[in-house]
Design an enzyme around this catalytic site. Structure first.
Site, PDB file in Angstrom:
ATOM      1  N   CYS A   1      -2.953  12.847  13.417  1.00 39.64           N
ATOM      2  CA  CYS A   1      -3.926  11.766  13.459  1.00 39.64           C
ATOM      3  C   CYS A   1      -3.742  11.020  14.754  1.00 39.64           C
ATOM      4  CB  CYS A   1      -3.825  10.868  12.235  1.00 39.64           C
ATOM      5  SG  CYS A   1      -2.375   9.851  12.238  1.00 39.64           S
TER       6      CYS A   1
ATOM      7  N   LYS B   1       0.834  -1.208   0.000  1.00 43.67           N
ATOM      8  CA  LYS B   1       0.000   0.000   0.000  1.00 43.67           C
ATOM      9  C   LYS B   1       0.865   1.254   0.000  1.00 43.67           C
ATOM     10  CE  LYS B   1      -1.305   1.612   3.984  1.00 43.67           C
ATOM     11  NZ  LYS B   1      -1.311   2.864   4.706  1.00 43.67           N
ATOM     12  N   ASN B   2       1.862   1.312   0.879  1.00 41.39           N
ATOM     13  CA  ASN B   2       2.620   2.560   1.013  1.00 41.39           C
ATOM     14  C   ASN B   2       3.546   2.828  -0.168  1.00 41.39           C
ATOM     15  OD1 ASN B   2       1.255   3.179   3.318  1.00 41.39           O
ATOM     16  ND2 ASN B   2       2.868   2.495   4.725  1.00 41.39           N
TER      17      ASN B   2
ATOM     18  N   ARG C   1      -8.457  -0.025   5.195  1.00 39.07           N
ATOM     19  CA  ARG C   1      -7.611   0.972   4.524  1.00 39.07           C
ATOM     20  C   ARG C   1      -6.332   0.343   3.991  1.00 39.07           C
ATOM     21  NH1 ARG C   1      -7.204   6.702   7.483  1.00 39.07           N
ATOM     22  NH2 ARG C   1      -5.841   6.880   5.689  1.00 39.07           N
TER      23      ARG C   1
ATOM     24  N   ARG D   1       2.373  14.482  13.474  1.00 37.35           N
ATOM     25  CA  ARG D   1       2.793  14.327  12.083  1.00 37.35           C
ATOM     26  C   ARG D   1       2.983  15.652  11.330  1.00 37.35           C
ATOM     27  NH1 ARG D   1      -0.356   9.027   9.878  1.00 37.35           N
ATOM     28  NH2 ARG D   1       1.502   8.846   8.617  1.00 37.35           N
TER      29      ARG D   1
ATOM     30  N   ASP E   1       5.043   0.330  11.966  1.00 35.91           N
ATOM     31  CA  ASP E   1       3.774  -0.230  11.491  1.00 35.91           C
ATOM     32  C   ASP E   1       3.580  -1.683  11.917  1.00 35.91           C
ATOM     33  OD1 ASP E   1       3.253   2.199  10.357  1.00 35.91           O
ATOM     34  OD2 ASP E   1       3.662   1.586   8.297  1.00 35.91           O
TER      35      ASP E   1
HETATM   36  C1  EPZ Z   1       4.839   6.726   6.481  1.00 31.34           C
HETATM   37  O1  EPZ Z   1       4.180   7.830   7.087  1.00 31.34           O
HETATM   38  C2  EPZ Z   1       3.812   5.635   6.338  1.00 31.34           C
HETATM   39  N1  EPZ Z   1       2.757   6.113   5.486  1.00 31.34           N
HETATM   40  C3  EPZ Z   1       3.294   5.223   7.710  1.00 31.34           C
HETATM   41  O2  EPZ Z   1       2.438   4.117   7.538  1.00 31.34           O
HETATM   42  C4  EPZ Z   1       4.481   4.787   8.578  1.00 31.34           C
HETATM   43  O3  EPZ Z   1       4.023   4.559   9.886  1.00 31.34           O
HETATM   44  C5  EPZ Z   1       5.546   5.890   8.612  1.00 31.34           C
HETATM   45  O4  EPZ Z   1       5.925   6.257   7.272  1.00 31.34           O
HETATM   46  C6  EPZ Z   1       6.816   5.457   9.331  1.00 31.34           C
HETATM   47  O5  EPZ Z   1       7.364   4.331   8.720  1.00 31.34           O
HETATM   48  C7  EPZ Z   1       2.903   6.039   4.169  1.00 31.34           C
HETATM   49  O6  EPZ Z   1       3.906   5.592   3.630  1.00 31.34           O
HETATM   50  C8  EPZ Z   1       1.769   6.539   3.347  1.00 31.34           C
HETATM   51  P1  EPZ Z   1       7.309   9.842   8.366  1.00 31.34           P
HETATM   52  P2  EPZ Z   1       4.847   9.276   7.076  1.00 31.34           P
HETATM   53  O7  EPZ Z   1       7.262  11.127   7.642  1.00 31.34           O
HETATM   54  O8  EPZ Z   1       5.525   9.447   5.791  1.00 31.34           O
HETATM   55  C9  EPZ Z   1       8.251  13.046  11.795  1.00 31.34           C
HETATM   56  C10 EPZ Z   1       0.547   2.781   7.943  1.00 31.34           C
HETATM   57  O9  EPZ Z   1       0.073   2.238   8.971  1.00 31.34           O
HETATM   58  N2  EPZ Z   1       8.211  14.068  10.755  1.00 31.34           N
HETATM   59  O10 EPZ Z   1       8.383   8.860   8.030  1.00 31.34           O
HETATM   60  O11 EPZ Z   1       3.810  10.243   7.493  1.00 31.34           O
HETATM   61  C11 EPZ Z   1       6.885  12.385  12.031  1.00 31.34           C
HETATM   62  O12 EPZ Z   1       6.077  13.172  12.889  1.00 31.34           O
HETATM   63  C12 EPZ Z   1       1.072   4.203   7.998  1.00 31.34           C
HETATM   64  O13 EPZ Z   1       0.577   2.234   6.821  1.00 31.34           O
HETATM   65  C13 EPZ Z   1       8.566  15.378  11.060  1.00 31.34           C
HETATM   66  O14 EPZ Z   1       8.897  15.700  12.200  1.00 31.34           O
HETATM   67  O15 EPZ Z   1       5.884   9.109   8.251  1.00 31.34           O
HETATM   68  C14 EPZ Z   1       7.298  11.071  12.620  1.00 31.34           C
HETATM   69  O16 EPZ Z   1       7.577  11.231  13.984  1.00 31.34           O
HETATM   70  C15 EPZ Z   1       0.790   4.907   9.282  1.00 31.34           C
HETATM   71  N3  EPZ Z   1       8.530  16.308  10.060  1.00 31.34           N
HETATM   72  C16 EPZ Z   1       8.596  10.743  11.890  1.00 31.34           C
HETATM   73  O17 EPZ Z   1       9.051  11.981  11.352  1.00 31.34           O
HETATM   74  C17 EPZ Z   1       8.173  15.995   8.789  1.00 31.34           C
HETATM   75  O18 EPZ Z   1       8.167  16.896   7.929  1.00 31.34           O
HETATM   76  C18 EPZ Z   1       8.458   9.759  10.744  1.00 31.34           C
HETATM   77  O19 EPZ Z   1       7.354  10.138   9.927  1.00 31.34           O
HETATM   78  C19 EPZ Z   1       7.826  14.683   8.477  1.00 31.34           C
HETATM   79  C20 EPZ Z   1       7.858  13.722   9.474  1.00 31.34           C
END
Ligand code: EPZ
Length: 432
Positions: free
Chosen positions: A117, A22-23, A400, A122, A307
Site C-alpha cells: 500500500c 481500531k487495530n 477509516r 508490506r 502510526d
Molecule cells: C499494523 O500493521 C497496523 N495495522 C498498522 O496500522 C501499523 O502501522 C503497523 O502494525 C505497525 O505498528 C493493524 O494493526 C491493522 P507489521 P501490520 O506487520 O500488522 C514487515 C494504521 O495506520 N513485515 O507490524 O501490517 C512490514 O513490511 C495502520 O492504523 C514483514 O517483513 O504491520 C513492516 O516493515 C497502518 N513480513 C514491519 O514488518 C511480514 O510477514 C511491521 O509490519 C510482516 C511484516
C-alpha cells in the site's frame, strides 16, 4: 467528494473522549469466530475499517447484530464459507486475520493476498512461516492464499519471527489458540492490541501467557466459549489529539485512555516543550510557548509508533531548530511531506527513512490531499495551526480510523467542517 475545510489559528481547548482501538478491534472481530457461541464486543469504534470487517464476516455466514453504535454481538456458529472475497481484502488489509481464525477453527481458509500500500510493500512472509510451522500447507494461487491444516488440526510449535510484526503475531495467536499442544512465539509484537487480543481469547477459555513480553506461550485448547469484552482505548487516536493540542498551542485533556500506552508519545511531547499531566484514565497536554526541535525514531511498541510519525512531523514543522524523524518500520511513509511543504513547511526527506525538518514560524493554509489515514490526520493538524484556510481532500482515508474526527475537533473549538460542494466551502469561509 467529501473534504474537510479548516480555518487555522485557534488553540484547541477542552476535553475529548477517545474511542476503542481500531487495530485491536480488527483482531477481536476475527477472534469472535473461533467459537460457535455468541461474543459481545463493546467500545468498537464506528469507523469504516471496522464496518467493512463486520460486513466481511457477515458475508461468510457469521451473524452480526448491532446492539448499538459501539456494541456488536457476533455469532460464529453459522459461518458456512471459508473463503473471503477479494473485495474485502482490497478495502481492508486486516481481513487477512480471517486466515488465522478460520484456519484455527476449521483447519482451512482462503483469503485474497493483500498487496502493498502507499506506506510500503508490506510482505506477509512471517504470517506464512508461522502457519507452516503450525502444520498448515500454504499455497499462493491466482492472487489467493489457501491454507489447509495437513492433519486436519494445527499442531503447536516453536516459532521465531525474523521481523517484529503486529499482523503476524495476531494471525499466529488466532491460529494457535486451538492447535493441538503448545506454541511458543518468540520475538512477537508487544503492542497493546496484541495484549488485548490475548485477554479476550483468555476470557473465552484460551490459555495464552506472555502477550506484551518477548515470548508468548499458548497452550492449545479444544474449544472456546462465549464472552463479553470491551476494546481498549485507541492509543493512536489519543496521540493524535495530544499532538493537535501541541501544534495549536492548546490545552487538551484526552479522556478514557490508558496513560501507560501513551508513554512514548507523552515523552516526545515533553521533549518538544509541552507540559503533560497524567491521571488515572486521562492525560492533559498544555502547550505554552514555541515548540522545540527534537529527534525521533519510530520503533515497535513500546517505542514511538509509526502510526504517530506524520502527526509528530506536522508538529515539528513549527518547532524552533532542526529536527529529524527516522522511520524504521515502513519504507515509504513520508509521501505526505510534500503536502506539508506546500503549506510552507521545510522538510527534506533523505533516502526513504529520514526527514530533516527546519522549523518555520508559521504554516499557510493550502489545498492538500490525504494520501493515507495517519498522514491525512497530520494534514488536518497542520491546517489547524496554519494561517488561513486549508482544504483536505480524500478524507475517506481519515474516516477509516477516526470516528467523527471533525466533530471532536469542533468540540475543542476548532474551526473545521466536512463539506461536499464548493457552495458549502464558500458558506463556511463567509461564516468562519
Ligand atoms: C499494523 O500493521 C497496523 N495495522 C498498522 O496500522 C501499523 O502501522 C503497523 O502494525 C505497525 O505498528 C493493524 O494493526 C491493522 P507489521 P501490520 O506487520 O500488522 C514487515 C494504521 O495506520 N513485515 O507490524 O501490517 C512490514 O513490511 C495502520 O492504523 C514483514 O517483513 O504491520 C513492516 O516493515 C497502518 N513480513 C514491519 O514488518 C511480514 O510477514 C511491521 O509490519 C510482516 C511484516
Amino acid at each position: 467528494m467529501e473534504q474537510y475545510v479548516i480555518k487555522g489559528g485557534t488553540p484547541l481547548k477542552g476535553s475529548v473522549n477517545i474511542c476503542g482501538a481500531k487495530n485491536a478491534a480488527l483482531a477481536l472481530i476475527p477472534a469472535a469466530l473461533l467459537t460457535e457461541e455468541p461474543v459481545v464486543i463493546s467500545n468498537l469504534p464506528d469507523v469504516s475499517d471496522i464496518n467493512i470487517l463486520l460486513d466481511a464476516i457477515a458475508a461468510i455466514g457469521a451473524r452480526v447484530e448491532r446492539i448499538n453504535r459501539h456494541k456488536v454481538r457476533i455469532v460464529g456458529a453459522t459461518v458456512s464459507q471459508l473463503s473471503v472475497d477479494y473485495g474485502y481484502v482490497d478495502k481492508i488489509r486486516a481481513s487477512y486475520y480471517l486466515l488465522g481464525s478460520l484456519l484455527g477453527r476449521f483447519g482451512e481458509a482462503e483469503v485474497a493476498m493483500p498487496g502493498g500500500c502507499v506506506i510500503g510493500a508490506r510482505p506477509i512472509d512471517q504470517h506464512i512461516k508461522g502457519f507452516e510451522a503450525l502444520g498448515a500447507k500454504v499455497l499462493l494461487e491466482n492472487g489467493q492464499i489457501k491454507t489447509t491444516a495437513t492433519q486436519g488440526r494445527l499442531k503447536g510449535n516453536h516459532i521465531y519471527f525474523d521481523v517484529v510484526s503486529v499482523g503476524a503475531t495476531i494471525n499466529i495467536i488466532l491460529a494457535a489458540v486451538m492447535a493441538e499442544g503448545n506454541t511458543i512465539i518468540e520475538n512477537p509484537a508487544k503492542e497493546p492490541h496484541v495484549v488485548d487480543l490475548a485477554n479476550m481469547l483468555n476470557s473465552m477459555g484460551a490459555s495464552i501467557r506472555g502477550a506484551g513480553t518477548d515470548v508468548i506461550r499458548i497452550k492449545g485448547v479444544d474449544r472456546l466459549h462465549k464472552t463479553e469484552y470491551t476494546v481498549i482505548p485507541d492509543q493512536i487516536e489519543a496521540g493524535t489529539f495530544m499532538f493537535a493540542a501541541a501544534v495549536t498551542g492548546g490545552d487538551v485533556t484526552v479522556k478514557k485512555v490508558i496513560p501507560k500506552h501513551l508513554e512514548s508519545i507523552t515523552s516526545k511531547l515533553v521533549d518538544i516543550g509541552c507540559e503533560v499531566m497524567e491521571y488515572d484514565d486521562s492525560v492533559r497536554v498544555v502547550a505554552r510557548g514555541p515548540l522545540r526541535a527534537t529527534q525521533v525514531k519510530t520503533l515497535p511498541y513500546p517505542g514511538f509508533p509509526t502510526d504517530m510519525q506524520p502527526q509528530m512531523t506536522a508538529a515539528l514543522t513549527l518547532a524552533q531548530g532542526l529536527s529529524t524523524v527516522t522511520e524504521s518500520i515502513f519504507e515509504n511513509r513520508f509521501k505526505y511531506t510534500g503536502e506539508l511543504n506546500r503549506m510552507g513547511a521545510k522538510i527534506k526527506v533523505e533516502g526513504s527513512s529520514t526527514a530533516i525538518i527546519t522549523g518555520v514560524k508559521g504554516l499557510q493554509g493550502a489545498h492538500v490531499s490525504a494520501p493515507d489515514l495517519r498522514a491525512g490526520a497530520a494534514l488536518v493538524l497542520a491546517g489547524l495551526a496554519a494561517d488561513g484556510y486549508t482544504e483536505v481532500d480524500d478524507i475517506k482515508y481519515i474516516n477509516r480510523g477516526y470516528e467523527n474526527f471533525h466533530g471532536k475537533l469542533q468540540g475543542l473549538g476548532a474551526s473545521i467542517v466536512k463539506v461536499e460542494s464548493e457552495e458549502e466551502i464558500e458558506r463556511f469561509k463567509k461564516m468562519a
